[in-house]
Design an enzyme around this catalytic site. Structure first.
Site, PDB file in Angstrom:
ATOM      1  N   CYS A  52       0.813  -1.216   0.000  1.00  0.00           N
ATOM      2  CA  CYS A  52       0.000   0.000   0.000  1.00  0.00           C
ATOM      3  C   CYS A  52       0.848   1.268   0.000  1.00  0.00           C
ATOM      4  CB  CYS A  52      -0.970  -0.012   1.178  1.00  0.00           C
ATOM      5  SG  CYS A  52      -0.157  -0.304   2.735  1.00  0.00           S
ATOM      6  N   GLY A 192     -17.801   5.733  19.363  1.00  0.00           N
ATOM      7  CA  GLY A 192     -17.266   6.551  18.271  1.00  0.00           C
ATOM      8  C   GLY A 192     -16.115   5.858  17.560  1.00  0.00           C
TER       9      GLY A 192
END
Lengths: 428, 277
Positions: A52, A192
């Protein structure tokens, strides 16, 4: 004919943006086409390291300075890009190319210094080299050297020690308390992004028993489903702490969710069994006084950031030691390459002596008995072996101590006319 | 045989010292050791403990009694006991990172023993009694196991304090996790309770059938029984109630220190028929 040399062409986080790296990322099919094309068009060995953060091409074969413009057309075609959109790569030749790969394997070139994933990706590329349709002996060796360098850096230095993200620092600290999380209950307070990232980290490290506490039931239920845990309302926090082993607090609450007094009761209820409290909220959700309680290990975001900072600085301190290993590996690689230079000469020399021996034997074979032939054969073999011993040893030791010059090789080849003989053999 | 024994007396401390170097390297190794790869130090330790056991067997054969009659023999048995208890705990938990703390004790005990060793030293008739020898060996084994347990408790406290103070140094990086240290301490305690129990039982047998004047209220016996009972009850309570943590560490270490202190007080200030030297 162009010189055979090693070339590395690198696109990485150092010279490209994320979009460009995404566009250049090679899949298995692209790699296969690229390797085939290099083999047929440039008579080159080729390998592609695509992760990546980098796409890199390693080539061994005839190569001039114009190699990249030619290759760029192929890469552009494979990745459906316009050649003019291709970013400029970093190009390395010979020892610099090998050094670059060894630095990549050592994770000295990684975005996150000292990360471990890259060595596995280099091993995957090596597997592709071994399992591909073409023989790639030089790149096979190069990647073996790279893997060796990567392993040495990881075992002989602390470059890859410690963790360098908040979530992984939290998990790492927790493993020093509980060793593993298989039977441990992990309490996630909040639903969250931070809570989710930390929960995922625990999950990837083997945690299976999650309890999610959140003010909004819908979001809490969703996170609980994602990580395979159970949801409980936030007002059951004190009870939940009594059974948990790890509690991660990541909410937007402006006040402490758990006080010293209530935690004191929790610790009594759990017979002072250790609990690891990770408070990554801002402002803090856990009363800092709780750290005074025996067996309550409290870390807030600042503490975890300190751990990460210390690890990063300790990794940076290991760079010189890792560079020494890289340099040693480059030296070994160059010695191997030099030994490859003398191997054909040694083989030609041995072949020449064997031919002379056979010719002479053929002339003597008429009119002698089988026993005499055998004796002559053994004698001539021994003689040739002894005559060849010193020149071969000289060549090998000269390579080993770096004293072999091109003139020496030419002299040996001229003395026995090895180049002409090779050409004649090739023609026939 | 005397020559062989002399070679072993010189060789054992050296061998343990070499093993210590391996354990030290293992402890300081960056990134720790791959758990699935056998550690050479452990293999050598097991082998050396086997040789040590054979040495004590040969010594017993030569001096015609179990090797607990002199200080040198006692120290060698002590070294072997520390080694065996540690090796058992290490094997059970597959973690060799605490060996570096035990090997200096083994080297010290065996080194001192080798220096003092004199197989021709006189000894009492009781010390030549094999039942007495077995009693002493079990008692040494039991107290050693409790000492090993206390050392693990100390490691637990050190690591827990580093974690609490956020000062994450070498101990944090290289010691096993807190729960493993606690398990190691508990395993050593269990070994201590069993071995000490056996030692006490054999001691009782010895007192009733061999000794003429046996005093059940000898201070050393009382303290040993109290300690054994405290450890046994404590172990059961901790196990059934699931108590753990830093307080347990302090309790375990404090308990052992209290036991040793009372033993020293008894030996120094009170008369006891239990005097080995």
């Amino acid at each position: 004919m162009a010189l055979q040399r090693l070339t590395a062409i690198s696109f990485s986080h150092r010279n490209t943006g994320l979009d460009e790296r995404d566009a250049l990322a090679f899949g298995e099919e692209d790699i296969r086409h690229f390797v085939d094309a290099c083999h047929s068009d440039w008579l080159s060995e080729a390998a592609v390291l695509s992760t990546c953060n980098r796409t890199e091409f390693y080539l061994w074969g005839p190569s001039g300075d114009d190699l990249w413009p030619e290759l760029a057309k192929l890469v552009a075609r494979l990745r459906s890009m316009a050649p003019e959109d291709m970013p400029a790569p970093d190009v390395y030749f010979d020892a610099a190319a090998a050094r670059h790969l060894f630095r990549v394997a050592a994770s000295l070139e990684s975005l996150a210094l000292g990360e471990n994933e890259i060595l596995g990706q280099i091993k995957d590329t090596h597997e592709q080299i071994l399992n591909g349709p073409h023989k790639l002996p030089v790149l096979d060796q190069l990647f073996q050297f790279a893997i060796r360098a990567g392993k040495r850096v990881r075992t002989e230095t602390s470059l890859c020690e410690g963790v360098v993200s908040i979530a992984s620092a939290a998990v790492n600290l927790a493993t020093k308390i509980f060793s593993d999380f298989k039977s441990r209950q992990v309490l996630i307070v909040g639903a969250g992004e931070t809570a989710e990232t930390t929960a995922m980290h625990f999950s990837s490290c083997g945690a299976e028993r999650f309890v999610v506490l959140n003010r909004s039931e819908e979001r809490g239920q969703r996170l609980a489903a994602d990580i395979g845990g159970a949801y409980r309302p936030l007002d059951t926090l004190v009870d939940a702490c009594a059974t948990a082993d790890v509690a991660v607090f990541a909410t937007g609450s402006p006040t402490h969710l758990i006080s010293y007094e209530s935690m004191k009761g929790v610790m009594k209820a759990r017979h002072h069994r250790p609990i690891f409290l990770i408070d990554i909220s801002n402002p803090r959700n856990v009363d800092p006084e709780i750290a005074r309680l025996d067996s309550a290990f409290l870390y807030n975001i600042d503490d975890l950031q300190q751990v990460v900072k210390a690890n990063l600085s300790s990794r940076k301190g290991e760079i010189p030691a890792a560079e020494i290993i890289v340099t040693e590996t480059v030296d070994s690689w160059q010695n191997w390459q030099k030994s490859m230079q003398v191997t054909p000469t040694i083989a030609s020399l041995a072949k020449y002596f064997e031919e002379v021996r056979s010719q002479e034997l053929d002339r003597q074979y008429n009119g002698i008995s089988e026993e005499q032939r055998k004796m002559l054969d053994d004698f001539s073999r021994g003689l040739v072996k002894k005559l060849l011993h010193n020149p071969i040893m000289y060549l090998r030791s000269s390579v080993a101590d770096n004293s072999l010059s091109t003139d020496d090789l030419h002299l040996v080849r001229s003395l026995y006319d090895l180049d002409d003989r090779k050409e004649k053999n090739d023609e026939s | 045989m005397a020559f062989l024994l002399q070679i072993l007396e010189a060789g054992l401390p050296l061998s343990y010292a070499a093993i210590f170097v391996l354990y030290l390297r293992h402890f300081l190794k960056p990134g720790g050791h791959e758990a699935d790869r056998p550690f050479l130090g452990s293999q050598l330790l097991y082998g050396t403990l086997g040789v040590h056991l054979a040495y004590l067997g040969l010594l017993s054969y030569q001096v015609d009694h179990l090797p607990v009659a002199s200080r040198a023999e006692f120290l060698s048995v002590l070294a072997l006991c520390i080694g065996l208890v540690y090796a058992f705990v290490e094997r059970k938990h597959r973690d060799a990172n605490t060996g570096v703390f035990f090997l200096p004790l083994i080297i010290g005990a065996q080194g001192w023993s080798s220096l003092l060793m004199d197989p021709s030293a006189p000894h009492s008739i009781l010390e030549a009694n094999p039942v007495y020898g077995i009693h002493v060996i079990f008692m040494v084994f039991g107290f050693t196991a409790l000492a090993v347990s206390a050392l693990y408790a100390l490691m637990y406290i050190l690591l827990a304090r580093q974690l609490k103070s956020h000062q994450l140094g070498l101990i944090f990086r290289q010691l096993p996790a807190l729960n493993i240290l606690e398990k190691m301490s508990r395993l050593a305690t269990l070994c201590g309770i069993i071995l000490l129990g056996l030692g006490l039982g054999i001691g009782h047998y010895l007192a009733m059938y061999v000794l003429e004047n046996f005093n059940f209220f000898d201070p050393k016996i009382v303290i040993t029984y109290v300690a054994w009972a405290t450890y046994a009850v404590g172990y059961l309570v901790v196990k059934t109630k699931g108590i753990s943590g830093l307080r347990m560490g302090y309790l375990s270490l404090g308990g052992y220190l209290a036991l040793i202190t009372s033993m020293v007080v008894v030996n120094t200030f009170l008369s006891t028929f239990h005097s080995f030297q």
